[in-house]
Motif scaffolding. Structure first.
Motif, PDB file in Angstrom:
ATOM      1  N   VAL A   1       0.529  -1.458   0.175  1.00 18.68           N
ATOM      2  CA  VAL A   1       0.144   0.267  -0.135  1.00 18.68           C
ATOM      3  C   VAL A   1       0.483   1.190  -0.308  1.00 18.68           C
ATOM      4  CG1 VAL A   1      -1.780   1.150   1.340  1.00 18.68           C
ATOM      5  CG2 VAL A   1      -1.941  -1.183   0.938  1.00 18.68           C
ATOM      6  N   LEU A   2       1.619   1.249   0.684  1.00 14.41           N
ATOM      7  CA  LEU A   2       2.708   2.313   0.635  1.00 14.41           C
ATOM      8  C   LEU A   2       4.103   2.657  -0.147  1.00 14.41           C
ATOM      9  CD1 LEU A   2       2.564   1.757   4.732  1.00 14.41           C
ATOM     10  CD2 LEU A   2       1.444   4.001   3.579  1.00 14.41           C
ATOM     11  N   SER A   3       4.155   1.748  -0.685  1.00 17.00           N
ATOM     12  CA  SER A   3       5.025   1.224  -1.252  1.00 17.00           C
ATOM     13  C   SER A   3       5.253   2.374  -2.609  1.00 17.00           C
ATOM     14  CB  SER A   3       5.107   0.258  -2.226  1.00 17.00           C
ATOM     15  OG  SER A   3       3.816   0.350  -3.258  1.00 17.00           O
ATOM     16  N   GLY A   4       4.227   3.192  -3.470  1.00 20.47           N
ATOM     17  CA  GLY A   4       4.395   4.321  -3.824  1.00 20.47           C
ATOM     18  C   GLY A   4       4.740   5.382  -3.217  1.00 20.47           C
TER      19      GLY A   4
ATOM     20  N   GLN B   1       9.560   9.476  -3.714  1.00 24.71           N
ATOM     21  CA  GLN B   1       9.800  10.070  -2.519  1.00 24.71           C
ATOM     22  C   GLN B   1       8.945  10.952  -1.619  1.00 24.71           C
ATOM     23  OE1 GLN B   1      12.681  11.033  -4.636  1.00 24.71           O
ATOM     24  NE2 GLN B   1      14.586   9.450  -3.946  1.00 24.71           N
ATOM     25  N   LEU B   2       7.716  10.244  -1.207  1.00 27.73           N
ATOM     26  CA  LEU B   2       7.052  11.377  -0.983  1.00 27.73           C
ATOM     27  C   LEU B   2       6.672  10.291   0.820  1.00 27.73           C
ATOM     28  CD1 LEU B   2       3.656  11.166  -3.385  1.00 27.73           C
ATOM     29  CD2 LEU B   2       5.461  12.992  -2.648  1.00 27.73           C
ATOM     30  N   LYS B   3       7.289  11.941   1.686  1.00 30.99           N
ATOM     31  CA  LYS B   3       7.338  11.806   3.093  1.00 30.99           C
ATOM     32  C   LYS B   3       5.656  11.866   3.699  1.00 30.99           C
ATOM     33  CE  LYS B   3      12.054  12.325   3.453  1.00 30.99           C
ATOM     34  NZ  LYS B   3      12.988  12.681   4.390  1.00 30.99           N
ATOM     35  N   LYS B   4       5.207  10.739   4.791  1.00 30.87           N
ATOM     36  CA  LYS B   4       4.253  11.262   5.359  1.00 30.87           C
ATOM     37  C   LYS B   4       4.060  11.019   6.525  1.00 30.87           C
ATOM     38  CE  LYS B   4       1.088  11.883   1.311  1.00 30.87           C
ATOM     39  NZ  LYS B   4       0.473  13.181   1.378  1.00 30.87           N
ATOM     40  N   SER B   5       3.909  12.090   8.000  1.00 26.51           N
ATOM     41  CA  SER B   5       4.084  11.940   9.249  1.00 26.51           C
ATOM     42  C   SER B   5       3.368  10.641   9.711  1.00 26.51           C
ATOM     43  CB  SER B   5       3.573  13.222  10.098  1.00 26.51           C
ATOM     44  OG  SER B   5       2.617  13.762   9.689  1.00 26.51           O
ATOM     45  N   ASN B   6       2.102  10.018   8.937  1.00 24.75           N
ATOM     46  CA  ASN B   6       1.020   9.316   9.761  1.00 24.75           C
ATOM     47  C   ASN B   6       0.755   8.214   8.892  1.00 24.75           C
ATOM     48  OD1 ASN B   6      -0.100  10.988   7.768  1.00 24.75           O
ATOM     49  ND2 ASN B   6      -1.933  11.098   7.988  1.00 24.75           N
TER      50      ASN B   6
ATOM     51  N   LEU C   1      -2.759   6.264   7.114  1.00 18.86           N
ATOM     52  CA  LEU C   1      -2.543   6.512   5.579  1.00 18.86           C
ATOM     53  C   LEU C   1      -2.856   5.290   5.260  1.00 18.86           C
ATOM     54  CD1 LEU C   1      -2.443   7.781   3.223  1.00 18.86           C
ATOM     55  CD2 LEU C   1      -0.266   7.293   2.750  1.00 18.86           C
ATOM     56  N   LEU C   2      -2.203   3.764   5.731  1.00 18.45           N
ATOM     57  CA  LEU C   2      -2.549   2.894   5.148  1.00 18.45           C
ATOM     58  C   LEU C   2      -4.058   1.878   5.617  1.00 18.45           C
ATOM     59  CD1 LEU C   2      -1.395  -0.291   4.559  1.00 18.45           C
ATOM     60  CD2 LEU C   2      -0.852  -0.458   7.391  1.00 18.45           C
ATOM     61  N   GLU C   3      -4.726   2.706   7.288  1.00 21.72           N
ATOM     62  CA  GLU C   3      -6.174   2.362   7.180  1.00 21.72           C
ATOM     63  C   GLU C   3      -7.217   2.478   6.353  1.00 21.72           C
ATOM     64  OE1 GLU C   3      -8.760   2.007  11.069  1.00 21.72           O
ATOM     65  OE2 GLU C   3      -6.711   2.420  11.469  1.00 21.72           O
ATOM     66  N   SER C   4      -6.912   4.291   6.120  1.00 17.79           N
ATOM     67  CA  SER C   4      -7.496   4.481   5.634  1.00 17.79           C
ATOM     68  C   SER C   4      -7.564   4.470   3.892  1.00 17.79           C
ATOM     69  CB  SER C   4      -7.462   6.322   5.377  1.00 17.79           C
ATOM     70  OG  SER C   4      -7.481   6.707   4.016  1.00 17.79           O
TER      71      SER C   4
ATOM     72  N   ALA D   1      -5.918   0.073  -3.402  1.00 11.57           N
ATOM     73  CA  ALA D   1      -5.222   1.553  -1.701  1.00 11.57           C
ATOM     74  C   ALA D   1      -3.871   1.331  -2.383  1.00 11.57           C
ATOM     75  CB  ALA D   1      -5.157   0.306  -0.771  1.00 11.57           C
ATOM     76  N   ARG D   2      -2.899   1.042  -3.321  1.00 10.70           N
ATOM     77  CA  ARG D   2      -2.039   0.903  -3.558  1.00 10.70           C
ATOM     78  C   ARG D   2      -1.727   2.453  -4.466  1.00 10.70           C
ATOM     79  NH1 ARG D   2       1.146  -3.128  -6.740  1.00 10.70           N
ATOM     80  NH2 ARG D   2       0.405  -2.610  -7.952  1.00 10.70           N
ATOM     81  N   ALA D   3      -2.558   2.384  -5.429  1.00  6.22           N
ATOM     82  CA  ALA D   3      -2.960   3.316  -5.965  1.00  6.22           C
ATOM     83  C   ALA D   3      -3.231   5.038  -5.295  1.00  6.22           C
ATOM     84  CB  ALA D   3      -3.830   3.295  -7.566  1.00  6.22           C
ATOM     85  N   LEU D   4      -4.446   4.266  -4.085  1.00  6.19           N
ATOM     86  CA  LEU D   4      -5.228   5.651  -3.449  1.00  6.19           C
ATOM     87  C   LEU D   4      -4.420   6.469  -2.339  1.00  6.19           C
ATOM     88  CD1 LEU D   4      -8.019   4.013  -2.427  1.00  6.19           C
ATOM     89  CD2 LEU D   4      -8.219   5.362  -4.195  1.00  6.19           C
ATOM     90  N   ALA D   5      -2.691   5.808  -1.997  1.00  2.00           N
ATOM     91  CA  ALA D   5      -2.173   5.912  -0.858  1.00  2.00           C
ATOM     92  C   ALA D   5      -1.456   7.397  -1.866  1.00  2.00           C
ATOM     93  CB  ALA D   5      -0.853   5.196  -0.672  1.00  2.00           C
ATOM     94  N   VAL D   6      -1.137   7.972  -2.631  1.00  2.89           N
ATOM     95  CA  VAL D   6      -0.251   8.906  -3.159  1.00  2.89           C
ATOM     96  C   VAL D   6      -1.548  10.326  -3.650  1.00  2.89           C
ATOM     97  CG1 VAL D   6       1.905   7.669  -4.411  1.00  2.89           C
ATOM     98  CG2 VAL D   6      -0.910   8.312  -5.734  1.00  2.89           C
TER      99      VAL D   6
END
Length: 296
Positions: A147-150, A155-160, A164-167, A200-205
């Protein structure tokens, strides 16, 4: 809901989906409430102006002008070989991955041509995501890592990231099924679950547009139903364009439908209209012949 309840629900859905016939498409489309275009918070959507596509000297797509309103679902239908998937790939510049591919015309995202000189292609593909016909989770990664691979690749940094994974998994309709299995490899999931994992992977970005190329063609009716539920939910917050050969699916999920056809030459868009009109009173006889099963 117990396992028996789930099984019975799937069986009922399978019967419902299998008994939907071409003659009932207008009723299915007419009974589903059509979404209205979204607010400016979603952007103005995606537009194409006079798009042509080639593979080498072969002209495969001719002069397609089509708008995709923000916050709606548009289905692209038509026989195999009429240019639907090629057209879909032009919408986020994946067409140019193919050797000898060429394109003319404009693809506008919020009024800006994504093919303009100097455009950052990586950023375009973050804004216009893609889900392919066959599920393609990364086999060496866990469900959570998939899910978070994108984010990592871009090279996008997210603090939460936990939130995000659950969302993303929740929006893809998968969270309740995998929340205790996030450390397992994505390949351990069923085909339908893998496809929702790819969504879900596509949505993460956080894309603005999601392109889907026959996302249910390899899935059973129960998994197809869950994907369609996901599409309807996601359309509240983004623009969705789906290629499908399943007329019942177009009637169930799409607000607008565009019919493509190739008659010995390059593919053309014959007509586009609200889905209920395409299946009840199309403007072109060729559209009527196709949606009623006379050819294709």
């Amino acid at each position: 809901m117990t396992p028996t309840d789930i099984s019975n629900n799937d069986n009922n859905m399978e019967k419902k989906m299998q008994t939907t016939t071409p003659s009932s498409l207008a009723s299915v489309a007419g009974n589903r409430e059509q979404r209205t275009p979204g607010t400016n918070l979603l952007g103005t959507g995606l537009e194409t102006r006079g798009v042509h596509a080639w593979f080498g000297t072969k002209h495969v797509l001719s002069d397609v002008t089509l708008d995709f309103a923000a916050g709606t679902v548009t289905a692209l239908i038509g026989p195999s070989g009429c240019g639907k998937s090629t057209y879909l790939r032009t919408l986020n510049r994946m067409h140019e991955f193919i050797p000898t591919a060429a394109l003319a015309g404009e693809v506008l995202l919020d009024g800006q041509d994504i093919y303009a000189p100097g455009t950052d292609v990586t950023k375009i593909r973050l804004r216009v995501g893609m889900v392919f016909q066959k599920p393609n989770p990364f086999p060496s990664m866990t469900i959570g890592e998939n899910v978070l691979s994108g984010l990592k690749l871009a090279q996008l940094k997210k603090s939460n990231t936990d939130e995000l994974l659950e969302s993303c998994l929740t929006r893809a309709g998968l969270w309740n099924e995998v929340k205790d299995r996030l450390g397992e490899h994505g390949g351990a999931l069923s085909g339908g679950q893998q496809q929702r994992l790819c969504i879900a992977r596509a949505l993460a970005v956080e894309p603005q547009v999601l392109l889907m190329d026959e996302p249910c063609s390899a899935l059973d009716p129960g998994s197809t139903f869950r994907i369609e539920q996901t599409i309807s939910e996601l359309a509240k917050s983004m623009t969705i364009v789906i290629v499908t050969h399943n007329m019942q699916q177009a009637a169930r999920v799409a607000d607008y439908t565009a019919f493509f056809l190739s008659d010995g030459g390059p593919g053309v868009m014959v007509e586009t209209a609200p889905t209920s009109k395409i299946f009840s009173n199309p403007s072109d006889k060729r559209t009527e012949d196709y949606v009623t099963g006379r050819f294709g």
